[in-house]
Design a protein around this motif. Structure first.
Motif, PDB file in Angstrom:
ATOM      1  N   PHE A  80     -17.955  13.558   1.155  1.00 27.13           N
ATOM      2  CA  PHE A  80     -16.818  12.664   1.300  1.00 27.13           C
ATOM      3  C   PHE A  80     -15.683  13.075   0.366  1.00 27.13           C
ATOM      4  N   LEU A  81     -14.473  12.746   0.780  1.00 33.07           N
ATOM      5  CA  LEU A  81     -13.327  12.844  -0.110  1.00 33.07           C
ATOM      6  C   LEU A  81     -12.577  11.523  -0.015  1.00 33.07           C
ATOM      7  N   GLN A  82     -12.724  10.700  -1.039  1.00 31.96           N
ATOM      8  CA  GLN A  82     -11.999   9.437  -1.107  1.00 31.96           C
ATOM      9  C   GLN A  82     -10.632   9.717  -1.719  1.00 31.96           C
ATOM     10  N   MET A  83      -9.591   9.375  -0.987  1.00 29.70           N
ATOM     11  CA  MET A  83      -8.230   9.654  -1.430  1.00 29.70           C
ATOM     12  C   MET A  83      -7.479   8.338  -1.604  1.00 29.70           C
ATOM     13  N   ASN A  84      -7.118   8.048  -2.832  1.00 35.34           N
ATOM     14  CA  ASN A  84      -6.368   6.827  -3.156  1.00 35.34           C
ATOM     15  C   ASN A  84      -4.973   7.179  -3.653  1.00 35.34           C
ATOM     16  N   SER A  85      -4.096   6.202  -3.658  1.00 34.21           N
ATOM     17  CA  SER A  85      -2.716   6.391  -4.139  1.00 34.21           C
ATOM     18  C   SER A  85      -2.089   7.611  -3.492  1.00 34.21           C
ATOM     19  N   LEU A  86      -2.244   7.732  -2.206  1.00 32.69           N
ATOM     20  CA  LEU A  86      -1.732   8.903  -1.487  1.00 32.69           C
ATOM     21  C   LEU A  86      -0.211   8.957  -1.554  1.00 32.69           C
ATOM     22  N   GLN A  87       0.284  10.169  -1.631  1.00 31.44           N
ATOM     23  CA  GLN A  87       1.713  10.424  -1.719  1.00 31.44           C
ATOM     24  C   GLN A  87       2.144  11.361  -0.588  1.00 31.44           C
ATOM     25  N   PRO A  88       3.420  11.361  -0.225  1.00 27.33           N
ATOM     26  CA  PRO A  88       3.874  12.252   0.850  1.00 27.33           C
ATOM     27  C   PRO A  88       3.499  13.712   0.615  1.00 27.33           C
ATOM     28  N   GLU A  89       3.451  14.136  -0.620  1.00 26.16           N
ATOM     29  CA  GLU A  89       3.097  15.532  -0.909  1.00 26.16           C
ATOM     30  C   GLU A  89       1.629  15.845  -0.659  1.00 26.16           C
ATOM     31  N   ASP A  90       0.825  14.821  -0.377  1.00 29.86           N
ATOM     32  CA  ASP A  90      -0.571  15.035  -0.003  1.00 29.86           C
ATOM     33  C   ASP A  90      -0.717  15.328   1.493  1.00 29.86           C
TER      34      ASP A  90
END
Length: 126
Positions: A80-90
């Motif tokens: 898994f890859l939990q991604m929080n606080s995502l930003q446009p650069e992600d």
């Protein structure tokens, strides 16, 4: 030989979260370290995170530390890859990868990964 199927991408607003999954089949899951890479349009592939065979060791790209968490469930053959606080650069296509050579500690080097998933698109709107 292990085969990988990525899933969980999508469209999310800045500050939101997504969880990517990578389901493995056809091999001995514990024999592999896993990593996540991403590639944005017009840019080179970039290491994001890696995890050792046991899950005890992890590595992260500096810009995702504290926001992304890589984990694995060896009983379900899934990473898994939990991604929080995502930003446009992600925003990018995210790829799961498996490395038998680096099974013990995981690796940031793309050339040490033997197998790759098909990718999941992640789009973060501002």
């Amino acid at each position: 030989q292990v085969q990988l199927v990525d899933s969980g991408g999508g469209l999310v607003q800045a500050g939101g979260s997504l969880r990517l999954s990578c389901a493995a089949s056809g091999g001995i899951f514990r024999n592999y370290a896993f990593g996540w890479f991403r590639q944005a349009p017009g840019k080179e592939r970039q290491f994001v995170a890696a995890i050792s065979w046991s899950g005890a060791r992890t590595k992260y790209l500096d810009s995702v530390k504290g926001r992304f968490t890589i984990s694995r469930d060896n009983s379900k053959n899934t990473v898994f890859l939990q991604m929080n606080s995502l930003q446009p650069e992600d925003t990018a296509d995210y790829y799961c990868a498996a490395s038998e050579k680096s099974w013990l500690v995981g690796t940031q080097r793309a050339d040490e990964y033997d197998l790759w998933g098909q990718g999941s698109q992640v789009t973060v709107s501002s």
